[in-house]
Design an enzyme around this catalytic site. Structure first.
Site, PDB file in Angstrom:
ATOM      1  CD  GLU A  24      -8.621  -0.755   4.250  1.00 29.66           C
ATOM      2  OE1 GLU A  24      -8.208  -0.418   5.382  1.00 29.66           O
ATOM      3  OE2 GLU A  24      -8.809   0.050   3.337  1.00 29.66           O
ATOM      4  CG  MET A  62     -12.381  10.172  18.526  1.00 33.15           C
ATOM      5  SD  MET A  62     -13.378  11.700  18.549  1.00 33.15           S
ATOM      6  CE  MET A  62     -14.407  11.485  17.103  1.00 33.15           C
ATOM      7  NE  ARG A  63      -5.406   7.514  19.753  1.00 35.24           N
ATOM      8  CZ  ARG A  63      -4.583   6.846  18.990  1.00 35.24           C
ATOM      9  NH1 ARG A  63      -4.192   5.664  19.353  1.00 35.24           N
ATOM     10  NH2 ARG A  63      -4.109   7.358  17.876  1.00 35.24           N
ATOM     11  CG  HIS A  85     -13.416   2.810   7.224  1.00 38.00           C
ATOM     12  ND1 HIS A  85     -12.643   1.679   7.101  1.00 38.00           N
ATOM     13  CD2 HIS A  85     -12.557   3.822   7.466  1.00 38.00           C
ATOM     14  CE1 HIS A  85     -11.374   2.008   7.261  1.00 38.00           C
ATOM     15  NE2 HIS A  85     -11.287   3.307   7.482  1.00 38.00           N
ATOM     16  N   GLY A  90     -12.134   6.128  10.688  1.00 37.43           N
ATOM     17  CA  GLY A  90     -10.702   6.201  11.009  1.00 37.43           C
ATOM     18  C   GLY A  90     -10.299   7.656  10.911  1.00 37.43           C
ATOM     19  CG  HIS A 143     -12.662   4.216   3.476  1.00 35.16           C
ATOM     20  ND1 HIS A 143     -13.327   5.210   4.157  1.00 35.16           N
ATOM     21  CD2 HIS A 143     -11.354   4.417   3.695  1.00 35.16           C
ATOM     22  CE1 HIS A 143     -12.456   6.002   4.759  1.00 35.16           C
ATOM     23  NE2 HIS A 143     -11.235   5.538   4.478  1.00 35.16           N
ATOM     24  N   GLY A 196     -10.165   2.805  12.945  1.00 40.56           N
ATOM     25  CA  GLY A 196      -9.518   3.109  14.240  1.00 40.56           C
ATOM     26  C   GLY A 196     -10.491   3.580  15.309  1.00 40.56           C
ATOM     27  CB  ILE A 197     -12.946   6.360  15.461  1.00 41.46           C
ATOM     28  CG1 ILE A 197     -11.819   7.393  15.302  1.00 41.46           C
ATOM     29  CG2 ILE A 197     -14.013   6.854  16.424  1.00 41.46           C
ATOM     30  CD1 ILE A 197     -12.249   8.718  14.681  1.00 41.46           C
ATOM     31  CG  ASN A 218      -1.782   1.171   1.379  1.00 41.57           C
ATOM     32  OD1 ASN A 218      -1.700   2.101   0.568  1.00 41.57           O
ATOM     33  ND2 ASN A 218      -2.632   1.156   2.377  1.00 41.57           N
ATOM     34  NE  ARG A 235      -9.708  13.581   2.982  1.00 44.59           N
ATOM     35  CZ  ARG A 235      -9.489  12.266   3.124  1.00 44.59           C
ATOM     36  NH1 ARG A 235     -10.378  11.481   3.710  1.00 44.59           N
ATOM     37  NH2 ARG A 235      -8.374  11.748   2.672  1.00 44.59           N
ATOM     38  NE  ARG A 285      -5.861   2.108  -0.142  1.00 42.49           N
ATOM     39  CZ  ARG A 285      -5.765   3.302   0.394  1.00 42.49           C
ATOM     40  NH1 ARG A 285      -4.599   3.757   0.796  1.00 42.49           N
ATOM     41  NH2 ARG A 285      -6.821   4.039   0.550  1.00 42.49           N
ATOM     42  CD  GLU A 288     -10.883  -1.829  13.561  1.00 40.63           C
ATOM     43  OE1 GLU A 288      -9.820  -2.088  14.156  1.00 40.63           O
ATOM     44  OE2 GLU A 288     -10.975  -1.777  12.329  1.00 40.63           O
ATOM     45  CG  ASN A 289      -9.313   0.893  18.796  1.00 38.62           C
ATOM     46  OD1 ASN A 289      -9.084  -0.168  19.360  1.00 38.62           O
ATOM     47  ND2 ASN A 289      -8.791   1.208  17.627  1.00 38.62           N
TER      48      ASN A 289
HETATM   49  P1  ADP Z   1      -6.650   5.601   8.829  1.00 38.37           P
HETATM   50  O1  ADP Z   1      -7.963   6.159   8.382  1.00 38.37           O
HETATM   51  O2  ADP Z   1      -5.518   6.554   8.631  1.00 38.37           O
HETATM   52  O3  ADP Z   1      -6.397   4.175   8.376  1.00 38.37           O
HETATM   53  P2  ADP Z   1      -7.227   4.474  11.438  1.00 38.37           P
HETATM   54  O4  ADP Z   1      -8.358   3.632  10.927  1.00 38.37           O
HETATM   55  O5  ADP Z   1      -6.042   3.803  11.992  1.00 38.37           O
HETATM   56  O6  ADP Z   1      -6.764   5.572  10.407  1.00 38.37           O
HETATM   57  O7  ADP Z   1      -7.845   5.430  12.567  1.00 38.37           O
HETATM   58  C1  ADP Z   1      -7.130   6.440  13.146  1.00 38.37           C
HETATM   59  C2  ADP Z   1      -8.038   7.179  14.118  1.00 38.37           C
HETATM   60  O8  ADP Z   1      -8.490   6.256  15.108  1.00 38.37           O
HETATM   61  C3  ADP Z   1      -7.353   8.317  14.851  1.00 38.37           C
HETATM   62  O9  ADP Z   1      -8.121   9.498  14.739  1.00 38.37           O
HETATM   63  C4  ADP Z   1      -7.339   7.850  16.296  1.00 38.37           C
HETATM   64  O10 ADP Z   1      -7.549   8.907  17.169  1.00 38.37           O
HETATM   65  C5  ADP Z   1      -8.530   6.928  16.341  1.00 38.37           C
HETATM   66  N1  ADP Z   1      -8.442   6.021  17.486  1.00 38.37           N
HETATM   67  C6  ADP Z   1      -7.618   4.985  17.672  1.00 38.37           C
HETATM   68  N2  ADP Z   1      -7.830   4.440  18.903  1.00 38.37           N
HETATM   69  C7  ADP Z   1      -8.814   5.164  19.493  1.00 38.37           C
HETATM   70  C8  ADP Z   1      -9.484   5.124  20.756  1.00 38.37           C
HETATM   71  N3  ADP Z   1      -9.192   4.220  21.666  1.00 38.37           N
HETATM   72  N4  ADP Z   1     -10.438   6.048  21.002  1.00 38.37           N
HETATM   73  C9  ADP Z   1     -10.749   6.980  20.095  1.00 38.37           C
HETATM   74  N5  ADP Z   1     -10.171   7.064  18.884  1.00 38.37           N
HETATM   75  C10 ADP Z   1      -9.214   6.177  18.578  1.00 38.37           C
END
Ligand code: ADP
Length: 415
Positions: A396, A293-294, A217, A219, A189, A341-342, A7, A250, A99, A344-345
């Protein structure tokens, strides 16, 4: 087969090595053997490499271009230091899956790379001026370093959305502009939406024809997708990834007249406005603090920062609006799937998005939701919730490896 998944971004190269074949993928028994990323290509590059089950290795080296980065990577892959099982020489890598960001209307599925596919990817550069050239660099570098005999496959971010009907992909601007310049919604995506939709079907054991779902999705970039019978019928990103949801930097949807207004009031040029909307807006723009976001959630919790809360609230509301829109468009949904990322977490964000949707049958169980972080896959529906809610980590790279195998084995579409 050992597949090298690449990628390539404008100054980065992410990779994985995945062993898979038609039998392994059917049994979900694919093996991830190594992964890593090379960043800041063009200067002193930062290199992170990890063979499965072994410690992560961090290195730095001057790597002037993608070819040099791939060369560095391949030397590590076959080195005794990496100790990747089943890989002693480059001949042990049997194919490369790439990719590729934009395939426009031309590529409705993944394609074995030959000269005409390379030209097709070149034709789409106008639509993805930052991404497609980097993807092409990866393709040329792999051909040079692994030899012309090694098969390569392109997996497009846009292909999954080529099933959208005209009513979803056309903008209500003069039709000739679509004819002349192919101005339309393409969506991105796609590999992620397709992967989680496939996983969802596997988890619940239903055929693709019998599933209607909404995938989110979330992230750094964010998009939602309405999937009917396994096919994308609408998605929030458009001609470019700028449209739709509020993202890290964005803006997502805005009134297009803002462009003219900004040019007039701020004396900005079109490229400056484009940069503002892509790089200085979204969570970063509203909060004035960060696109992460964290950090925003921390600011909100620890300092009660008003604009951090505002940014998070705008983010969640926009998603809620699209859930409503896609429910109407699909005529209901079986499930909502969170990924990225957001997605999932962050149980907090999932909860805030679903708050107030109970009347629609969308409700999440607090303890299941809180327990589902860090790459866990789980259903988080509250008992009695009519619409099921899932968290499914995206993968992916795995889908790219599998598409590589399927393309080379000439397995028909409908994956
Ligand atoms: P990309 O779109 O670049 O592939 P990711 O899918 O890895 O990015 O997502 C990145 C985002 O996920 C970041 O904004 C990060 O703050 C957020 N993120 C990761 N872990 C957490 C968490 N525990 N709580 C909130 N946001 C999170």
């Amino acid at each position: 087969m050992n597949i090298l998944v690449l990628n390539c971004g404008s100054s980065s190269l992410k990779f994985q090595i995945i062993e898979t074949d038609l039998d392994l993928l059917e049994k979900n028994a694919d093996v991830q053997k190594a992964k890593g990323i090379i960043e800041r290509i063009g200067s002193q590059a930062l290199i992170t490499l990890q063979a499965a089950g072994r410690p992560t290795v961090k290195q730095a080296a001057p790597l002037r271009d993608h070819r040099a980065a791939l060369d560095y990577l391949l030397r590590w892959v076959i080195s005794p230091e990496a100790q990747i099982p089943g890989i002693q020489s480059l001949a042990d890598i049997q194919a490369v899956g790439h990719r590729v960001v934009h395939g426009a209307e031309k590529f409705v599925k993944s394609a074995i790379i030959d000269q005409s596919v390379i030209e097709g990817i070149e034709d789409c550069i106008e639509l993805a001026p930052l991404h497609n050239p980097a993807n092409l660099k990866g393709i040329h570098a792999a051909r040079e370093l692994l030899g012309a005999g090694i098969p390569q496959v392109a997996v497009f971010d846009t292909s999954f959305h080529t099933t959208m009907p005209e009513t979803s992909y056309l903008y209500a601007i003069p039709y000739q502009l679509y004819r002349r310049h192919k101005i339309r919604r393409y969506g991105f995506h796609g590999t992620s939406h397709r992967y989680v939709a496939y996983r969802y079907r596997q988890i619940i054991g239903k055929e693709r024809e019998h599933t209607n779902i909404i995938t989110l999705h979330l992230g750094n970039g964010c998009s939602a997708c309405a999937i009917r019978g396994g096919d994308s019928v609408d998605t929030t990103m458009g001609l470019t990834p700028l449209e739709g949801l509020v993202m890290g930097t964005r803006s997502g949807d805005i009134d297009p007249s803002i462009l003219e207004f900004l040019a007039h009031k701020e004396g900005m040029s079109l490229p400056e406005i484009d940069a503002l909307l892509n790089k200085q807006s979204g969570l970063l723009g509203i909060s004035g603090l960060t696109n992460d976001m964290r950090d925003l959630l921390d600011e909100e919790r620890e300092h009660k920062d008003r604009r951090a809360t505002l940014a998070i609230d705008l983010f969640c509301l926009r998603i809620k609006k699209y859930i409503g829109a896609y429910l109407a468009e699909l005529g209901g949904t079986d499930a909502i799937v969170f990924t990225g990322g957001i997605g999932e977490n962050s149980s907090v964000i999932r909860q805030r998005i679903c708050n107030g949707l109970e009347w629609l049958g969308i409700a999440i169980d607090e303890s299941l939701n809180n327990a589902t972080i860090g790459g866990k896959e789980a259903e988080i529906t509250k008992p009695g919730g009519r619409i099921r809610v899932y968290v499914i980590p995206t993968n992916e790279e795995l889908l790219i490896a599998r598409d590589t195998v399927r393309s080379l084995s000439n397995v028909p579409r409908r994956w």
